[in-house]
Design a protein around this motif. Structure first.
Motif, PDB file in Angstrom:
ATOM      1  N   PHE A 545       0.850  -1.189   0.000  1.00 46.77           N
ATOM      2  CA  PHE A 545       0.000   0.000   0.000  1.00 46.77           C
ATOM      3  C   PHE A 545       0.888   1.242   0.000  1.00 46.77           C
ATOM      4  N   PRO A 555      -3.797   0.248  -2.693  1.00 45.90           N
ATOM      5  CA  PRO A 555      -3.008  -0.934  -3.051  1.00 45.90           C
ATOM      6  C   PRO A 555      -2.409  -0.782  -4.440  1.00 45.90           C
ATOM      7  N   ALA A 560      -3.920  -7.342  -7.208  1.00 48.85           N
ATOM      8  CA  ALA A 560      -3.817  -7.287  -5.755  1.00 48.85           C
ATOM      9  C   ALA A 560      -4.732  -8.342  -5.133  1.00 48.85           C
ATOM     10  N   ALA A 564      -6.988  -6.694  -0.128  1.00 46.62           N
ATOM     11  CA  ALA A 564      -6.566  -5.315  -0.366  1.00 46.62           C
ATOM     12  C   ALA A 564      -7.739  -4.408  -0.726  1.00 46.62           C
ATOM     13  N   ARG A 570      -8.168  -2.262   4.827  1.00 41.11           N
ATOM     14  CA  ARG A 570      -7.454  -1.035   4.469  1.00 41.11           C
ATOM     15  C   ARG A 570      -7.406  -0.072   5.646  1.00 41.11           C
ATOM     16  N   TYR A 597       0.253  -6.531   8.706  1.00 39.11           N
ATOM     17  CA  TYR A 597       0.638  -5.287   8.039  1.00 39.11           C
ATOM     18  C   TYR A 597       1.941  -4.776   8.658  1.00 39.11           C
TER      19      TYR A 597
END
Length: 895
Positions: A545, A555, A560, A564, A570, A597
């Motif tokens: 990202f 993304p 993707a 995503a 997100r 993440y």
């Protein structure tokens, strides 16, 4: 103490380091706990001793803080000329880096290492100046207080309640060649403070109240002592490594905790934490990965990850190391880090896997002079079933039997030509072949089967397991033992080869990623390449990202993964980006998610987020996988930072070209318009002087033409002046002038623009003659008056007076232009003097105040704006009065 032969690689590294050091200068830091302990005095005293011994000592910058003893000690040294910098209308003196590099002294004294340089310097911080000097081969001595170290900045704030803004990286102190601790007990420092030897009396009273309390000073002193001890400990470790000293030097307590992937690890970490707290020692939590270790189960990975997270929360350093065996890897790490105590857990008798047999005993036997503590585990905690060992397929055992059959047929064919011993060698060859292909189980089966077949078919009496000669029993035993040993060694070699292949595959992937990312400069291409390599290496769907409009993450890549596009995922990625912290699966933030993440951080800025969908069978990620993921994130962040810097450089080049084009255009337009403007002005003034009789309308038109031509002429003059200022061609032609005459000339020039508004002037009779360029200063004053007349329209109940005052303030002359108009917002006070800035819509190009600032700055003064109470604005500037003007010749004759 025992010194062994140094490792060749370590010796080569030491030679390279010494060669690099020979080309560099040496950095010595006089380190203290607080201001006033005597760092600068100690530095000057040591420098004076160096000077007496013939050293070339030069002062680059020394702050005496008006201390008579320090100032006296600084006398007699050559000084580097300071560099003058204009900042917000004030001329500041800073350390002259270029002058020091040109002088190239043997030893340079550079006080206050954490000082922030004024804008416009080559480096924003003085420690960066010191680093450049050392790299140029110049020895540098400097001073530093502990509160300026970045690692203890938050601790200092909690202790003292004071936020220290000027900090520097700890690495600079770590890399210093020598650190000298300058100490003073808190009571002595407070006494010096009361005597005015640290600060002036009014500053000292405030310092005692806010910072210089005895408790604060004691805590800072402890921090400084510990930091100095860490630097000395690093020197000890370097010496031990350079001289290949394997024995531990117990100069400082350091604890190594060996954990295993089971529920007892948490208890072990807590016990080690208590021990480290009592000893005030550093502690390391380590886990060893060996080639023969079977893959960790899901439960084992969870326990290992939890133990590492707990250790990091409690302040430990964590490490994941690999080695041929656990005891050897543990002791190697302990000797590398000069560990004084090793803490291990007591293994369960029923537990297999990571700590088999007598590994704890092996650590104790190999520990030498390192103390080993065995901590009892939690008896009530359930044992974790070990991960299933690597099982061989049934076909492997079948192939082992076929190999033994082939060896038997070959031995039967050569029965009359081969001795019994050579037949045994044929069977051993078969065992080795099976071990290299199928591992420990099939090779052990082949060894036992070979002994049985060899006895049954080739040892008299044949076709029986009876042995007529007892010597054959020894041969069978040796053959069986050798076969089992060979099978075990071959299996270990095979495991080590597979382990090395796994490591090599990771290294190759990281290298391929860095090589591919070295080319593209497009952030989208970098993100796509990074996600592809993460997928190939971790076998998990990944996406990068990157921030878009308003720092919202988007993304990258047309293919993707599905997560995503999920708004909830997100949002988690956005949180990781905003907080520069990992989030999602197996983290402290939303650990129940399926996606991990990892922020892409370069320096202090987050450039994006790497999202990885971790399969349930891989969760939680073991420490080595987490380290690999962190390495991948750093590999991706580097090229993204490079692309961002390249984009910023391109934007800066474009802005510079635009500014140059605008300046060229302004210069051209200014020169081209002045000639027709002069003609228009001359014609209009001629009409006004001798107007046609009886034509008032033409007279009014001529007056309008003249007024507008004058206004346009002033605008063009401002544009031309600004062009000259930016080109650096405007130099004041100083001479001695009276400010009263300059003020009078400026008021006369704006009288017609005032249109009846009252203008007042008040010049102090104490003002002497001032060395200025009267034309430039008068133009600056005219610009301020025009600004007051244009934007300072009188408000209800105000007289609308624009007043000019000039007075003396010590070595400065202060000139003010005041009005009683609507004023300006306080937040615009600094921007008012920027080019083309206008506080509100109206006539003018926004250049008058910028020109006034340039003129005042060129004279060594400063200019500022401030609101008046209850309304209005005041624009003030200062001019240095300087020395007394020379006496005129007639006065000298009269004298």
């Amino acid at each position: 103490m025992s010194e062994a032969r140094p490792d060749p690689d370590a010796l080569l590294e030491r030679v390279k380091r010494d060669e690099a050091q020979a080309r560099r200068g040496r950095l010595k830091v006089f380190f203290g706990a607080a201001p006033g302990v005597g760092k600068t005095y100690a530095m000057l005293e040591a420098a004076r001793a160096q000077q007496k011994s013939g050293a070339d000592v030069v002062i680059g910058w020394v702050e005496t803080h008006r201390r008579a003893e320090t100032a006296a000690l600084a006398e007699g040294f050559e000084r580097v000329p300071p560099r003058e910098v204009e900042h917000r209308g004030v001329i500041l003196k800073e350390f002259g880096l270029d002058a020091a590099l040109a002088r190239r002294p043997g030893l340079l004294l550079l006080d206050e290492l954490a000082h922030s340089n004024a804008p416009g310097a080559r480096h924003p911080k003085r420690w960066q100046d010191a680093r450049e000097l050392v790299a140029a081969g110049i020895d540098v001595w400097t001073t530093l207080n502990v509160q300026h170290l970045e690692s203890v900045n938050d601790l200092v704030e909690r202790i003292t309640g004071v936020v220290v803004r000027e900090t520097l990286p700890d690495r600079l102190l770590d890399d210093a060649d020598e650190v000298e601790f300058v100490d003073l007990p808190p009571d002595d420092l407070l006494r010096r403070l009361g005597e005015g030897k640290v600060y002036l009396p009014d500053q000292a009273a405030r310092a005692v109240k806010e910072f210089f309390r005895k408790g604060n000073l004691t805590a800072l002193r402890e921090l400084a002592l510990r930091r100095t001890a860490e630097h000395v400990d690093a020197d000890v470790q370097d010496y031990r490594r350079d001289h290949a000293i394997e024995t531990t030097w117990p100069v400082a307590e350091r604890i190594l905790v060996c954990i295993r992937p089971n529920p007892d690890s948490g208890r072990l970490v807590r016990a080690a934490r208590r021990l480290a707290t009592r000893l005030r020692a550093e502690w390391i939590v380590a886990w060893v990965e060996t080639p023969a270790q079977p893959p960790l189960s899901t439960q084992e990975r969870a326990h290992l990850t939890a133990a590492f997270e707990l250790a990091e929360q409690l302040g430990a350093e964590t490490a994941s190391v690999s080695g041929a065996s656990v005891p050897e890897a543990v002791l190697r790490l302990a000797r590398e880090r000069n560990v004084s105590q090793i803490v291990v857990g007591k293994p369960r008798r029923s537990q297999r896997g990571f700590w088999r047999g007598s590994l704890v005993d092996a650590i104790v036997q190999l520990s030498g002079d390192i103390d080993v503590f065995i901590v009892t585990g939690d008896e009530d905690a359930p044992a974790v079933p070990a991960a299933p060992a690597r099982r061989s397929r049934p076909s492997s055992y079948l192939e082992a039997g076929l190999v033994v059959l082939a060896a038997s047929l070959l031995s039967w064919a050569m029965l009359d030509r081969l001795d019994k011993l050579n037949m045994a060698m044929v069977y051993l060859l078969g065992v080795v072949f099976v071990a290299t292909r199928h591992g420990r189980g099939p090779s052990a089966f082949a060894a036992v089967l070979s002994v049985a077949v060899f006895d049954f078919f080739f040892i008299p009496p044949r076709l029986t397991f009876a042995v007529s000669d007892t010597q054959y029993l020894i041969s069978f035993g040796v053959m069986l033992v050798v076969g089992l040993l060979v099978s075990t060694l071959a299996a270990r070699v095979r495991d080590a080869a597979e382990f090395a292949q796994k490591r090599e595959r990771r290294t190759r992937s990281l290298y391929a990623l860095s090589r591919e990312l070295a080319g593209p400069h497009d952030p989208r291409a970098i993100a796509a390449a990074g996600a592809r390599h993460v997928l190939d290496l971790l076998h998990c769907p990944a996406v990068v990202f990157l921030p878009g409009h308003g720092r919202a993450l988007e993304p990258m890549g047309e293919e993707a993964p599905g997560f995503a596009r999920d708004p909830r995922e997100r949002a988690v990625a956005q949180w990781a980006f905003d907080h520069k912290s990992a989030a999602g699966a197996d983290t402290d933030t939303l650990p129940g998610g399926a996606v991990l993440y990892e922020p892409l951080v370069a320096g202090e800025e987050c450039l994006g987020v790497l999202g990885i969908e971790v399969a349930p069978t891989l969760r939680p990620l073991p420490p080595d996988q987490r380290e690999l993921l962190t390495a991948l994130a750093r590999q991706i962040a580097g090229p993204l930072e490079r692309a961002r810097l390249a984009e910023s450089a391109g934007a800066a080049r474009l802005a510079a070209e635009s500014e140059r084009l605008r300046s060229t255009l302004l210069s051209s337009v200014s020169h081209d318009l002045r000639t027709p403007l002069a003609a228009i002005t001359g014609a209009a003034s001629g009409l006004l002087v001798e107007p046609p009789p009886g034509n008032e309308a033409r007279r009014e038109l001529a007056a309008t033409v003249l007024e507008e031509a004058d206004r346009l002429n002033r605008l063009v003059a401002n544009l031309l002046d600004m062009t000259r200022l930016e080109a650096g061609t405007l130099e004041p032609k100083r001479d001695w002038h009276s400010l009263e005459e300059v003020v009078g000339g400026a008021l006369a020039r704006v009288e017609r623009q005032a249109q009846g508004r009252p203008l007042a002037a008040e010049v102090s009779p104490e003002l002497p003659l001032v060395a200025i360029d009267a034309v430039l200063v008068e133009q600056a004053l005219v610009n301020l008056l025009e600004n007051a007349l244009r934007h300072g329209a009188p408000q209800a109940g105000a007289a609308g007076v624009v007043k000019v005052t000039a007075r003396r303030d010590g070595p400065l002359a202060v000139v003010s232009v005041e009005d009683d108009g609507p004023g300006f917002p306080p937040e615009q006070a600094e921007r008012l003097f920027d080019k083309f800035f206008r506080a509100k819509e109206g006539p003018g190009a926004g250049l008058g105040l910028a020109i006034a600032r340039a003129v005042v700055t060129a004279h060594g003064g400063r200019i500022w704006a401030e609101p008046r109470a209850p309304r209005g604005a005041a624009f003030r500037f200062t001019l240095p009065i300087g020395e007394a003007p020379p006496t005129p010749p007639d006065e000298e004759a009269a004298a």
